[in-house]
Design an enzyme around this catalytic site. Structure first.
Site, short mmCIF file in Angstrom:
data_model
loop_
_atom_site.label_atom_id
_atom_site.label_comp_id
_atom_site.label_asym_id
_atom_site.label_seq_id
_atom_site.Cartn_x
_atom_site.Cartn_y
_atom_site.Cartn_z
N LYS A 96 0.47 -1.16 -0.14
CA LYS A 96 -0.12 -0.02 -0.23
C LYS A 96 0.36 1.46 0.27
O LYS A 96 1.93 1.31 1.43
CB LYS A 96 -1.21 -0.05 1.13
CG LYS A 96 -2.68 -0.68 1.05
CD LYS A 96 -2.94 -1.17 -0.28
CE LYS A 96 -4.01 -2.07 0.55
NZ LYS A 96 -5.26 -2.28 -0.55
N ASP A 111 -0.85 -0.71 -4.13
CA ASP A 111 -2.31 0.41 -4.00
C ASP A 111 -2.46 1.52 -3.59
O ASP A 111 -2.06 1.96 -2.58
CB ASP A 111 -2.32 -0.97 -4.07
CG ASP A 111 -4.22 -0.31 -3.70
OD1 ASP A 111 -4.95 0.27 -3.63
OD2 ASP A 111 -5.57 -1.15 -3.11
N GLU A 140 -2.20 0.94 -8.81
CA GLU A 140 -3.43 0.34 -8.33
C GLU A 140 -4.28 1.88 -8.55
O GLU A 140 -3.91 2.49 -7.14
CB GLU A 140 -4.00 -0.60 -8.47
CG GLU A 140 -4.88 -1.21 -7.46
CD GLU A 140 -4.96 -2.54 -6.93
OE1 GLU A 140 -6.25 -2.84 -6.03
OE2 GLU A 140 -4.51 -3.00 -6.70
N GLU A 197 -12.04 -2.18 -8.54
CA GLU A 197 -12.54 -2.73 -6.99
C GLU A 197 -13.47 -1.97 -6.88
O GLU A 197 -14.65 -2.20 -6.40
CB GLU A 197 -11.24 -3.02 -6.41
CG GLU A 197 -11.08 -1.81 -5.53
CD GLU A 197 -10.19 -2.54 -4.07
OE1 GLU A 197 -10.56 -1.88 -3.19
OE2 GLU A 197 -9.10 -2.60 -4.72
N ASP A 200 -14.35 -6.95 -9.21
CA ASP A 200 -14.62 -7.43 -7.75
C ASP A 200 -15.94 -8.73 -8.46
O ASP A 200 -17.16 -7.56 -8.73
CB ASP A 200 -14.44 -7.34 -6.98
CG ASP A 200 -14.45 -7.55 -6.02
OD1 ASP A 200 -16.08 -8.17 -5.88
OD2 ASP A 200 -14.16 -7.20 -4.44
N HIS A 248 -10.30 -8.48 -7.81
CA HIS A 248 -9.02 -7.47 -6.36
C HIS A 248 -10.08 -8.54 -5.06
O HIS A 248 -11.51 -8.73 -4.93
CB HIS A 248 -10.81 -6.62 -6.25
CG HIS A 248 -10.86 -5.47 -4.72
ND1 HIS A 248 -12.34 -5.52 -4.04
CD2 HIS A 248 -9.89 -5.20 -3.59
CE1 HIS A 248 -12.21 -5.83 -3.13
NE2 HIS A 248 -10.22 -5.05 -2.48
#
Length: 370
Positions: free
Chosen positions: A168, A197, A223, A249, A272, A299
């Site tokens: 992240k 992400d 992402e 996502e 997703d 996701h």
């Protein structure tokens, strides 16, 4: 063709075993909304969707008051027709998460029912492209973790056979993100994939400032750098970046993915199955991506997505975030590869006693055909 005569729905709240934070939120819990369908011959199918802590009872209300009553008496194998009928029965609430999550619980149950009736596992029902897929881990890459902890987890995952880790990003400074990513790259070397992400946390200028860093570290993808409704910003960023931009996502219909792809606003699609409305629309997105020579890397929901990524040819990764361990048997895997279930339907072996014990008070209800 047997008709659906009964539906049961309930909610199970699953609290993560580790702290999960990103640049905009914390994953408080997984409100897991289940739907079990029974047809006229006594066959059953169970599907589910989820929230990350809020809105689960709103999904249940939509199921109870609108969608499941309309489903009663429908022929169970009309999965495509049912999905569209239910969508348009409450079209004023679409496109959006509550409608899509409710549709997903029904749609996945219908696919599970079809699998049980035919004796086929989902990955074969939906395409049968392969039987296993490499995994990358997100569970050790949360934003609150220090670089040393990121490195420790990535080394452990590589030792277990995993091929990559997601880290992240979205620290207040570029230097903060650089410290995290560089530590993992230095420790793991060049042949281990690192995904990033940002969870929609950045403006386009702030995302652009990070492109040189991500390229220098050979990052696999960037992402959700921007808010999900900023198609133009993602298109500009995609033109600037040699690192693929990944989105999806936070999208809730195949049409949203079509708009992104048409605008050249992404390099990797991340539908997703719950948020897009079920297996039926997920497959549309996967085939749309394939037609445009794009990968689909979904996701979360690894226990359900494993069958879908094995169904299509353009899905090279499965995201590893374990969440169902307390209510289902572990997903099959060999080292860093997930194995497509071979049992009929979704292939998830639910612990029904655990589900009953964890069902939220007042959440269970039954709808029957009149």
């Amino acid at each position: 063709m047997p008709k659906v005569l009964q539906a049961e729905a309930f909610l199970v709240d699953l609290v993560p075993k580790v702290k999960r934070t990103d640049a905009i939120q914390s994953f408080k819990s997984q409100e897991t909304i289940f739907v079990t369908l029974t047809d006229a011959e006594g066959a059953t199918g169970m599907g589910y969707s989820y929230t990350i802590g809020d809105g689960g009872f709103a999904v249940l209300s939509l199921l109870q008051r609108t969608l499941l009553p309309r489903l009663m008496g429908q022929e169970a194998d009309r999965i495509e027709g049912i999905w569209r009928d239910l969508l348009f029965s409450s079209h004023a609430t679409a496109v959006g998460p509550i409608m899509s999550l409710a549709l997903a619980a029904i749609d996945t149950a219908l696919w599970d029912l079809r699998g049980h009736r035919t004796g086929l596992p989902l990955h074969l029902l939906a395409g049968g492209a392969k039987t296993r897929v490499p995994m990358y881990s997100t569970e050790g890459g949360w934003l609150h973790l220090e670089p040393a902890a990121l490195v420790e987890d990535a080394l452990a995952m590589r030792e277990a056979g995993f091929k990559g880790s997601k880290i992240k990003i979205g620290k207040p400074t570029v230097a903060g993100d650089a410290a995290r990513l560089s530590a993992v790259r230095d420790a793991l070397g060049d042949d281990y994939e690192i995904m990033t992400d940002a969870n929609q946390s950045m403006t386009q200028p702030e995302a652009s400032r990070r492109l040189a860093l991500l390229e220098s570290l050979n990052i696999a993808w960037f992402e959700e750098p921007l808010p999900a409704d900023d198609i133009a910003g993602h298109a500009r960023l995609t033109r600037q970046s040699r690192v693929p931009i990944a989105v999806g996502e936070s999208m809730y219909s195949p049409g949203q993915f079509a708009d992104y792809i048409a605008a050249g606003a992404c390099g990797i699609v991340q539908a997703d199955v719950a948020r897009v409305g079920g297996i039926t629309p997920w497959l549309k997105v996967a085939h749309l991506a394939e037609a445009h020579n794009l990968m689909i890397c979904p996701h979360f929901l690894m226990e359900l997505h494993v069958s879908l990524v094995c169904a299509v040819p353009n899905a090279p990764w499965l995201e590893y975030i374990p969440q169902l361990d307390d209510i289902a048997a572990p997903m099959g895997r060999e080292g860093g590869h997930a194995l497509a279930p071979v049992t009929p339907g979704l292939g998830i072996e639910w612990d029904h006693a655990a589900l009953a014990a964890r069902t939220a008070d007042g959440s269970r209800f039954t709808v029957r055909a009149s």
